[in-house]
Design a protein around this motif. Structure first.
Motif, PDB file in Angstrom:
ATOM      1  N   ALA A   1       6.220  11.509   5.174  1.00 29.36           N
ATOM      2  CA  ALA A   1       5.012  12.245   5.568  1.00 29.36           C
ATOM      3  C   ALA A   1       5.267  13.112   6.797  1.00 29.36           C
ATOM      4  O   ALA A   1       4.733  14.222   6.901  1.00 29.36           O
ATOM      5  CB  ALA A   1       3.873  11.262   5.843  1.00 29.36           C
ATOM      6  N   ILE A   2       6.085  12.632   7.721  1.00 32.73           N
ATOM      7  CA  ILE A   2       6.421  13.428   8.908  1.00 32.73           C
ATOM      8  C   ILE A   2       7.131  14.707   8.494  1.00 32.73           C
ATOM      9  O   ILE A   2       6.774  15.806   8.925  1.00 32.73           O
ATOM     10  CB  ILE A   2       7.287  12.612   9.887  1.00 32.73           C
ATOM     11  CG1 ILE A   2       6.463  11.500  10.522  1.00 32.73           C
ATOM     12  CG2 ILE A   2       7.890  13.522  10.956  1.00 32.73           C
ATOM     13  CD1 ILE A   2       7.282  10.499  11.300  1.00 32.73           C
TER      14      ILE A   2
ATOM     15  N   GLU B   1       7.144  16.144   5.537  1.00 33.78           N
ATOM     16  CA  GLU B   1       6.213  16.971   4.765  1.00 33.78           C
ATOM     17  C   GLU B   1       5.287  17.733   5.701  1.00 33.78           C
ATOM     18  O   GLU B   1       4.966  18.894   5.463  1.00 33.78           O
ATOM     19  CB  GLU B   1       5.399  16.107   3.795  1.00 33.78           C
ATOM     20  CG  GLU B   1       6.188  15.571   2.619  1.00 33.78           C
ATOM     21  CD  GLU B   1       6.697  16.658   1.692  1.00 33.78           C
ATOM     22  OE1 GLU B   1       5.971  17.641   1.443  1.00 33.78           O
ATOM     23  OE2 GLU B   1       7.838  16.532   1.211  1.00 33.78           O
ATOM     24  N   GLY B   2       4.848  17.075   6.747  1.00 28.16           N
ATOM     25  CA  GLY B   2       3.967  17.719   7.722  1.00 28.16           C
ATOM     26  C   GLY B   2       4.625  18.915   8.396  1.00 28.16           C
ATOM     27  O   GLY B   2       3.970  19.895   8.725  1.00 28.16           O
ATOM     28  N   TYR B   3       5.932  18.844   8.605  1.00 26.02           N
ATOM     29  CA  TYR B   3       6.639  19.972   9.203  1.00 26.02           C
ATOM     30  C   TYR B   3       6.953  21.045   8.169  1.00 26.02           C
ATOM     31  O   TYR B   3       6.973  22.226   8.470  1.00 26.02           O
ATOM     32  CB  TYR B   3       7.944  19.511   9.865  1.00 26.02           C
ATOM     33  CG  TYR B   3       7.731  18.869  11.209  1.00 26.02           C
ATOM     34  CD1 TYR B   3       7.335  19.613  12.296  1.00 26.02           C
ATOM     35  CD2 TYR B   3       7.924  17.503  11.384  1.00 26.02           C
ATOM     36  CE1 TYR B   3       7.130  19.035  13.535  1.00 26.02           C
ATOM     37  CE2 TYR B   3       7.718  16.902  12.619  1.00 26.02           C
ATOM     38  CZ  TYR B   3       7.327  17.678  13.684  1.00 26.02           C
ATOM     39  OH  TYR B   3       7.125  17.097  14.905  1.00 26.02           O
ATOM     40  N   LYS B   4       7.233  20.627   6.951  1.00 31.96           N
ATOM     41  CA  LYS B   4       7.653  21.562   5.902  1.00 31.96           C
ATOM     42  C   LYS B   4       6.501  22.444   5.418  1.00 31.96           C
ATOM     43  O   LYS B   4       6.669  23.645   5.240  1.00 31.96           O
ATOM     44  CB  LYS B   4       8.245  20.771   4.725  1.00 31.96           C
ATOM     45  CG  LYS B   4       8.831  21.637   3.630  1.00 31.96           C
ATOM     46  CD  LYS B   4       9.425  20.780   2.550  1.00 31.96           C
ATOM     47  CE  LYS B   4       8.304  20.344   1.622  1.00 31.96           C
ATOM     48  NZ  LYS B   4       8.778  19.648   0.437  1.00 31.96           N
ATOM     49  N   THR B   5       5.336  21.874   5.235  1.00 28.76           N
ATOM     50  CA  THR B   5       4.211  22.573   4.629  1.00 28.76           C
ATOM     51  C   THR B   5       3.805  23.852   5.367  1.00 28.76           C
ATOM     52  O   THR B   5       3.634  24.894   4.747  1.00 28.76           O
ATOM     53  CB  THR B   5       3.005  21.612   4.488  1.00 28.76           C
ATOM     54  OG1 THR B   5       3.434  20.471   3.746  1.00 28.76           O
ATOM     55  CG2 THR B   5       1.844  22.275   3.802  1.00 28.76           C
TER      56      THR B   5
ATOM     57  N   SER C   1       0.838  -1.195   0.000  1.00 31.10           N
ATOM     58  CA  SER C   1       0.000   0.000   0.000  1.00 31.10           C
ATOM     59  C   SER C   1       0.868   1.238   0.000  1.00 31.10           C
ATOM     60  O   SER C   1       1.760   1.379   0.823  1.00 31.10           O
ATOM     61  CB  SER C   1      -0.896   0.019   1.237  1.00 31.10           C
ATOM     62  OG  SER C   1      -1.718  -1.118   1.252  1.00 31.10           O
ATOM     63  N   SER C   2       0.561   2.141  -0.936  1.00 36.90           N
ATOM     64  CA  SER C   2       1.345   3.370  -0.948  1.00 36.90           C
ATOM     65  C   SER C   2       0.972   4.194   0.275  1.00 36.90           C
ATOM     66  O   SER C   2      -0.191   4.253   0.675  1.00 36.90           O
ATOM     67  CB  SER C   2       1.083   4.154  -2.227  1.00 36.90           C
ATOM     68  OG  SER C   2      -0.212   4.682  -2.219  1.00 36.90           O
ATOM     69  N   GLY C   3       1.960   4.820   0.865  1.00 41.23           N
ATOM     70  CA  GLY C   3       1.739   5.645   2.034  1.00 41.23           C
ATOM     71  C   GLY C   3       1.972   4.929   3.348  1.00 41.23           C
ATOM     72  O   GLY C   3       2.041   5.559   4.384  1.00 41.23           O
ATOM     73  N   TYR C   4       2.096   3.602   3.326  1.00 41.28           N
ATOM     74  CA  TYR C   4       2.248   2.861   4.567  1.00 41.28           C
ATOM     75  C   TYR C   4       3.616   2.214   4.727  1.00 41.28           C
ATOM     76  O   TYR C   4       3.839   1.523   5.706  1.00 41.28           O
ATOM     77  CB  TYR C   4       1.151   1.797   4.705  1.00 41.28           C
ATOM     78  CG  TYR C   4      -0.182   2.399   5.037  1.00 41.28           C
ATOM     79  CD1 TYR C   4      -0.481   2.793   6.324  1.00 41.28           C
ATOM     80  CD2 TYR C   4      -1.135   2.596   4.055  1.00 41.28           C
ATOM     81  CE1 TYR C   4      -1.698   3.365   6.638  1.00 41.28           C
ATOM     82  CE2 TYR C   4      -2.356   3.165   4.349  1.00 41.28           C
ATOM     83  CZ  TYR C   4      -2.631   3.546   5.639  1.00 41.28           C
ATOM     84  OH  TYR C   4      -3.829   4.115   5.943  1.00 41.28           O
ATOM     85  N   SER C   5       4.515   2.433   3.777  1.00 38.46           N
ATOM     86  CA  SER C   5       5.857   1.880   3.957  1.00 38.46           C
ATOM     87  C   SER C   5       6.606   2.762   4.952  1.00 38.46           C
ATOM     88  O   SER C   5       6.203   3.905   5.216  1.00 38.46           O
ATOM     89  CB  SER C   5       6.612   1.841   2.624  1.00 38.46           C
ATOM     90  OG  SER C   5       6.984   3.142   2.228  1.00 38.46           O
ATOM     91  N   LEU C   6       7.683   2.249   5.494  1.00 37.92           N
ATOM     92  CA  LEU C   6       8.463   3.010   6.468  1.00 37.92           C
ATOM     93  C   LEU C   6       8.950   4.318   5.855  1.00 37.92           C
ATOM     94  O   LEU C   6       8.860   5.383   6.470  1.00 37.92           O
ATOM     95  CB  LEU C   6       9.638   2.167   6.964  1.00 37.92           C
ATOM     96  CG  LEU C   6      10.550   2.828   7.984  1.00 37.92           C
ATOM     97  CD1 LEU C   6       9.757   3.179   9.244  1.00 37.92           C
ATOM     98  CD2 LEU C   6      11.713   1.931   8.334  1.00 37.92           C
ATOM     99  N   VAL C   7       9.432   4.269   4.615  1.00 42.65           N
ATOM    100  CA  VAL C   7       9.936   5.473   3.940  1.00 42.65           C
ATOM    101  C   VAL C   7       8.806   6.480   3.746  1.00 42.65           C
ATOM    102  O   VAL C   7       8.976   7.679   3.980  1.00 42.65           O
ATOM    103  CB  VAL C   7      10.592   5.102   2.589  1.00 42.65           C
ATOM    104  CG1 VAL C   7      10.957   6.350   1.800  1.00 42.65           C
ATOM    105  CG2 VAL C   7      11.817   4.231   2.817  1.00 42.65           C
ATOM    106  N   ASP C   8       7.616   5.992   3.332  1.00 44.29           N
ATOM    107  CA  ASP C   8       6.475   6.888   3.138  1.00 44.29           C
ATOM    108  C   ASP C   8       6.068   7.557   4.443  1.00 44.29           C
ATOM    109  O   ASP C   8       5.717   8.740   4.461  1.00 44.29           O
ATOM    110  CB  ASP C   8       5.274   6.125   2.566  1.00 44.29           C
ATOM    111  CG  ASP C   8       5.477   5.733   1.105  1.00 44.29           C
ATOM    112  OD1 ASP C   8       6.280   6.393   0.418  1.00 44.29           O
ATOM    113  OD2 ASP C   8       4.832   4.763   0.669  1.00 44.29           O
ATOM    114  N   MET C   9       6.098   6.806   5.537  1.00 44.60           N
ATOM    115  CA  MET C   9       5.710   7.375   6.822  1.00 44.60           C
ATOM    116  C   MET C   9       6.698   8.439   7.285  1.00 44.60           C
ATOM    117  O   MET C   9       6.302   9.488   7.792  1.00 44.60           O
ATOM    118  CB  MET C   9       5.565   6.274   7.865  1.00 44.60           C
ATOM    119  CG  MET C   9       4.370   5.397   7.650  1.00 44.60           C
ATOM    120  SD  MET C   9       4.260   4.170   8.962  1.00 44.60           S
ATOM    121  CE  MET C   9       3.007   3.103   8.311  1.00 44.60           C
ATOM    122  N   ILE C  10       7.986   8.178   7.107  1.00 45.48           N
ATOM    123  CA  ILE C  10       9.005   9.165   7.488  1.00 45.48           C
ATOM    124  C   ILE C  10       8.898  10.401   6.601  1.00 45.48           C
ATOM    125  O   ILE C  10       8.975  11.534   7.083  1.00 45.48           O
ATOM    126  CB  ILE C  10      10.415   8.540   7.436  1.00 45.48           C
ATOM    127  CG1 ILE C  10      10.540   7.494   8.545  1.00 45.48           C
ATOM    128  CG2 ILE C  10      11.492   9.609   7.562  1.00 45.48           C
ATOM    129  CD1 ILE C  10      11.806   6.670   8.485  1.00 45.48           C
TER     130      ILE C  10
END
Length: 173
Positions: free
Chosen positions: A158-159, A161-165, A147-156
């Protein structure tokens, strides 16, 4: 958290840090497992801190039990065992002997294994099976791979991105 921190730092610093942390909490209160994760993590940190500073074996064991219970809140909480690295670092800075460091680690592991045991007993009592729990863990890893978005790399990612935005809006302010 405030009542614990005010004993370590000045009360007004603990108060403002608490207000800031609550203000930065974006998670809807509807999602109980997030707040259970926060609560168990905070309780484990407090017990681990008090146990190591006060040389209390029982508090260290209880911290391990709570960290293990947090795995039953949400499986990725298993990574919270990394808190032991902070304990090792503290004890290294205090020039503790390897024997003392291993003893603290052993008590924490004892608590963790006990906590996992308690969780598995509750699963068995309520009609579940250990095999179901193990299959669920396997499904989590399959989900992560497929599933896209649920791999370890995707989760890191997303973190970060959440700070950058939000920073583009903060720069304007």
């Amino acid at each position: 958290g405030y009542f614990f921190c005010k004993k370590i730092v000045t009360p007004y610093v603990a108060f403002f840090a608490s207000v800031i942390s609550i203000s930065l909490c974006w998670c809807p209160t509807l999602i109980l497992y997030n707040y259970m994760t926060y609560f168990f993590f905070m309780a484990a940190v407090i017990l681990l801190y008090k146990g190591v500073i006060g040389n209390s074996k029982m508090q260290i064991i209880l911290a391990g039990v709570i960290l293990a219970q947090n795995v039953f809140v949400r499986f990725p909480n298993v990574l919270e065992v990394a808190l032991i690295a902070a304990v090792w670092y503290y004890m290294y800075l205090k020039e503790k002997k390897i024997k003392e460091i291993l003893a603290v680690t052993g008590f924490c592991v004892l608590g963790y294994v006990t906590g996992l045991g308690i969780g598995f007993v509750v699963i068995l009592i309520t009609g579940g099976s250990i095999l179901s729990f193990i299959n669920m863990i396997g499904d989590v890893f399959v989900l992560s791979e497929n599933s896209s978005g649920y791999s370890l790399v995707d989760m890191i990612r997303a973190i970060f991105e959440g700070y950058k935005t939000p920073y583009k809006f903060e720069l304007v302010m």
